[in-house]
Design a protein around this motif. Sequence first.
Motif: not given
Length: 648
Positions: A432-442
Amino acid sequence: MSDIFSPAGLLARYLPEHEDRPGQRRMAEAVAELLAKQDDPPASCLLVEAETGLGKTLAYLIPAALSRRKVLISTNTRNLQDQILSREIPFIREQFAPELKAMCVKGRQNYLCLRRWHQLTAGGQLELFAAEDGSGVSTAKLRAWLKKTTFADRAELPGLSGSSPLWQKICCQSHFCLGSDCPDHSRCYLNKVRREAASCQILVVNHHLLFSDLALRRSGFGEVLPRCESVIFDEAHHLEDIAAQFFGLSFSRYQLLDLLADLEQAARDSGGKRKHKKKLFAAFESLSGIGERFFSLFPPAKGRFPLPDLFAAHPSLDLLKDTLLSDLEFLAEQLELTGEKNTDGPWKQLLARCEELGESLERITAQNTAGQDGHVRWFERSEKNLSLAATPVDVAADLQKTLFAQMRHCVFTSATLSAGYFRQRLGIPENSPACAFPSPFDYKNRTLLYVPDSSFPEPNASGHRERLHQELKKLLTCSRGRALVLFTSFQGLEQAWHSLRDALPYTLLRQGTASRQLLLKRFAEETDSVLFAVASFWEGVDVPGESLSMVIIDKLPFEVPTDPVLLARIERIKAAGGNPFFEFQVPRAILSLRQGVGRLMRRAGDRGVAAVLDVRLFTKPYGGRFIASLPPSPLTRNLRDVERFFAP
């Protein structure tokens, strides 16, 4: 999917330029790709870690709306449900899907049962229960409400809680439902909910209802939710523990007393002389007495404890259990006979409940299968109840038979989702595919991570408590209040609050002194206040702005391995040759820590300090894993950096 009418294109088109988030569009594309699959069950799965600020809710709702499939959105908190229905769904309707139908479906106990309502009003008992309830909801108010309500949802009645004795007498419950035999079947509010839900494309539910529904489907009746082929789990990190609750068994003092009270009410409502139901009342009285004797033998201490150990230490408990089972069997026989003579009463439902209680008690206390059937047996005493339970150690097999076997698509997302750990615990296929996206906060320029220097003692070292309280005072002075202080135990909270309540010039709010809602309202409005909290406040707290300028965590949130379910999971990993500390306990603690630290930055304009007062982050080999999992804030071990951060 570069076309402007693709999910990614729609996000780029309808979100303002300055809030453009590439991770959000990539998540939408991944969800859309999964929902486009036509494969039959077992489900195709997708795991997405989307950190705070990404806009993950729209990233899965837009492709769900465009898919034209019936999609379940399952959340852990009411706040997220409200956000989806009051903010995100209206946005989607306004921008590109004006005909989109969506609704929130709740558990059946949230809706009024007309048959039970009519029984109470006809018997003249409604006024009595309303007067004794203490909620302030009068019978006149209830009658006026029923004239205008569509679904008779309790949430429409402010002040009437789900645990209200009055509501418990008039709400829908599966064991009271007569189905198509009910005289109020055509006007049933729950049926109205079901019909409306069947016409909606998107249904918003909570995890408890979804897994309750899955568990009911195994028995073939009683489900509330319509059949769906796709489900999106938000706040998915809770799923293992919630699934375990509903795939297990329980037997409690409350369940027994509830059965006996309903039996007594049914006998009273059916009329006739008591002597005509002599054996039924004899079974009732015997069961009532033996039940109280059985529960009285359990230790008075609150908490969860292993059940087999108790039965081994008290042979008399096993004898009483056998007597209790015999009494339940005798009562079932009398209910069956009474039902044959009185076909219009609730005897069939009472019989089913009695048999189900007996079966649960027998299976939970079956000593020859304890631990061999993949379940751990335990008991728990609370303020007013005592429960016995058998909980599956591993929910993966149950999920394969229920969730994955019925769905075509399952999306699992959370701001804190460790794909490898999560995949293993829930039995999600390895491919099963998995992806991670970081927060855009500074985080680099707007936050700071503080850990005490090497002179600070570890949690179990001598002098730790006093040093902790000193550090809290220094930090809260730096931040001028404005802090959420999270503890791993109520004892730690109480000790710190009593130590600091007269040492700081700020309002120190404390969990347990008022409702969660009221505490958070005061904390947000009284800018320089400090909130001391545990457990549920580690997540779901959304206080943007100055009022929450610092999050302080007293120590790494390892679970104390005394809970029987936790211990059984640890032993299962050991037996398989694994290392439970690094494979199970550390990942769970990391998830909790990330949730706690995540309370700090809620909007792009927020700024503040996260302080983790546990030097094991540097003294233990696993410390690096915790630090690596946190947002990319500058790290300091110098308190003067915190002072400079908050300097006017």
